[in-house]
Scaffold this motif. Structure first.
Motif, short mmCIF file in Angstrom:
data_model
loop_
_atom_site.label_atom_id
_atom_site.label_comp_id
_atom_site.label_asym_id
_atom_site.label_seq_id
_atom_site.Cartn_x
_atom_site.Cartn_y
_atom_site.Cartn_z
N UNK A 214 0.83 -1.21 0.00
CA UNK A 214 0.00 0.00 0.00
C UNK A 214 0.87 1.26 0.00
N UNK A 215 2.01 1.18 0.68
CA UNK A 215 2.93 2.32 0.70
C UNK A 215 3.43 2.62 -0.71
N UNK A 216 3.75 1.60 -1.46
CA UNK A 216 4.21 1.82 -2.83
C UNK A 216 3.19 2.55 -3.67
N UNK A 217 1.93 2.15 -3.53
CA UNK A 217 0.87 2.82 -4.28
C UNK A 217 0.68 4.26 -3.81
N UNK A 218 0.77 4.49 -2.50
CA UNK A 218 0.62 5.85 -1.97
C UNK A 218 1.74 6.75 -2.46
N UNK A 219 2.96 6.24 -2.48
CA UNK A 219 4.09 7.02 -2.96
C UNK A 219 3.88 7.42 -4.42
N UNK A 220 3.41 6.48 -5.21
CA UNK A 220 3.13 6.79 -6.62
C UNK A 220 2.08 7.89 -6.74
N UNK A 221 0.99 7.75 -6.00
CA UNK A 221 -0.10 8.71 -6.10
C UNK A 221 0.31 10.11 -5.66
N UNK A 222 1.21 10.18 -4.68
CA UNK A 222 1.65 11.48 -4.17
C UNK A 222 2.74 12.12 -5.01
N UNK A 223 3.30 11.37 -5.92
CA UNK A 223 4.46 11.83 -6.67
C UNK A 223 4.08 12.54 -7.96
N UNK A 224 5.04 13.22 -8.58
CA UNK A 224 4.79 13.85 -9.88
C UNK A 224 4.41 12.84 -10.97
N UNK A 225 4.73 11.57 -10.77
CA UNK A 225 4.36 10.56 -11.75
C UNK A 225 2.85 10.46 -11.91
N UNK A 226 2.11 10.82 -10.85
CA UNK A 226 0.65 10.81 -10.90
C UNK A 226 0.10 12.22 -10.93
N UNK A 227 0.87 13.15 -11.43
CA UNK A 227 0.52 14.56 -11.37
C UNK A 227 -0.73 14.95 -12.14
N UNK A 228 -1.20 14.08 -13.04
CA UNK A 228 -2.41 14.38 -13.81
C UNK A 228 -3.57 13.49 -13.38
N UNK A 229 -3.42 12.84 -12.24
CA UNK A 229 -4.49 11.99 -11.69
C UNK A 229 -5.25 12.78 -10.64
N UNK A 230 -6.53 12.94 -10.83
CA UNK A 230 -7.37 13.71 -9.92
C UNK A 230 -8.69 12.98 -9.69
N UNK A 231 -9.05 12.78 -8.42
CA UNK A 231 -10.36 12.24 -8.08
C UNK A 231 -10.52 10.75 -8.26
N UNK A 232 -9.49 10.09 -8.72
CA UNK A 232 -9.58 8.65 -8.97
C UNK A 232 -9.08 7.85 -7.78
N UNK A 233 -9.65 6.67 -7.58
CA UNK A 233 -9.20 5.75 -6.52
C UNK A 233 -8.54 4.54 -7.16
N UNK A 234 -7.31 4.30 -6.79
CA UNK A 234 -6.54 3.17 -7.29
C UNK A 234 -6.82 1.94 -6.43
N UNK A 235 -7.33 0.89 -7.06
CA UNK A 235 -7.60 -0.36 -6.34
C UNK A 235 -6.32 -1.19 -6.29
N UNK A 236 -5.89 -1.53 -5.09
CA UNK A 236 -4.65 -2.27 -4.88
C UNK A 236 -4.99 -3.53 -4.09
N UNK A 237 -5.37 -4.60 -4.80
CA UNK A 237 -5.95 -5.77 -4.13
C UNK A 237 -5.48 -7.11 -4.67
N UNK A 238 -4.39 -7.11 -5.45
CA UNK A 238 -3.91 -8.37 -5.98
C UNK A 238 -4.86 -9.05 -6.93
N UNK A 239 -5.85 -8.31 -7.41
CA UNK A 239 -6.83 -8.87 -8.33
C UNK A 239 -8.11 -9.37 -7.66
N UNK A 240 -8.23 -9.19 -6.34
CA UNK A 240 -9.38 -9.70 -5.59
C UNK A 240 -10.72 -9.27 -6.18
N UNK A 241 -10.83 -8.02 -6.57
CA UNK A 241 -12.12 -7.49 -7.01
C UNK A 241 -12.45 -7.82 -8.46
N UNK A 242 -11.55 -8.51 -9.14
CA UNK A 242 -11.80 -8.85 -10.54
C UNK A 242 -12.87 -9.91 -10.69
#
Length: 242
Positions: A214-242
């Protein structure tokens, strides 16, 4: 480097243990000054508790289920990233009763808005990021925990709405929805071999998530790499919800 947070200040609400603690240390290891909020009187009260490591983190006692405590909590300035990782659940059908429902909704949903509102101007001054941690339960039924499911669905919706509302101020609001992660809130599953076996069969990766995932995903979301991502929720579940 895009994942270098040197010189940044981060607050992780609910960062005293579990997913929040993993996220807090993820930012700390990449140079950030990190503060966490928890419910125990002091950092020393977490010594020896599984999933809790407060070394190198600033700590304040704030029960976010009590609105007045959020208002009275110390200001943190400057602030670049606000991670809202607070959460609670009540089992044995307690959430079907008013007291259980109210407590879960206060912690899991109401406090998200209270915390976001408290730090809005501070984050706007730094063109900061809010990460709202919800759950895959926000996308599905959870027959034993109506307040938990409803609060997490509300968190996903709040991420969209604040994302749209506050982007013009320079605040980027995004979300993170974990799947099954081994924390104190999931012991009802992880400590029962048959339940755990069944849960793992439903995860394509074949394992539970970790706070570090979860930390890896949070770091990505907070970083400039996700600088154009707004209002979206990233599902990080190993495929559980598929």
């Amino acid at each position: 480097m895009d994942l270098d947070f040197t010189g940044k200040t981060v607050l992780v609400v609910g960062g005293s243990s579990g997913i929040g603690n993993g996220v807090a240390h993820g930012f700390r290891q990449r140079g950030a000054q990190v503060h966490v909020w928890g419910t125990r009187p002091s950092a020393a009260d977490y010594d020896g508790i599984e999933g809790s490591d407060l070394e190198g983190l600033g700590y304040a006692k704030v029960d976010v289920g009590v609105r007045e405590e959020i208002a009275a909590a110390p200001a943190i300035e400057p602030l670049d990233v606000l991670v809202l990782c607070q959460g609670t659940v009540q089992y044995r059908r307690a959430e079907f009763e008013p007291a259980g429902w109210d407590r879960v909704m206060a912690v899991n949903l109401d406090s998200l808005m209270d915390c976001a509102r408290k730090f809005r101007s501070t984050l706007a001054a730094r063109k900061g990021v809010i990460i709202i941690v919800s759950s895959v339960s926000g996308y599905t039924s959870n027959r034993g925990n109506p307040a938990y499911a409803a609060s997490k669905a509300g968190a996903v919706s709040l991420t969209k709405t604040l994302g749209e509302a506050w982007a013009p101020e320079g605040i980027r609001v995004v979300g993170l929805a974990p799947g099954l992660v081994d924390t104190k809130l999931t012991k009802v599953t992880t400590e029962h071999p048959e339940r755990l076996e069944g849960a793992l069969r439903s995860i394509p990766l074949g394992r539970m998530g970790t706070p570090q995932d979860m930390a890896g995903a949070a770091l990505l979301l907070a970083s400039p790499l996700a600088g154009y991502v707004v209002g979206q929720t990233l599902i990080v579940d190993g495929g559980l919800s598929l």
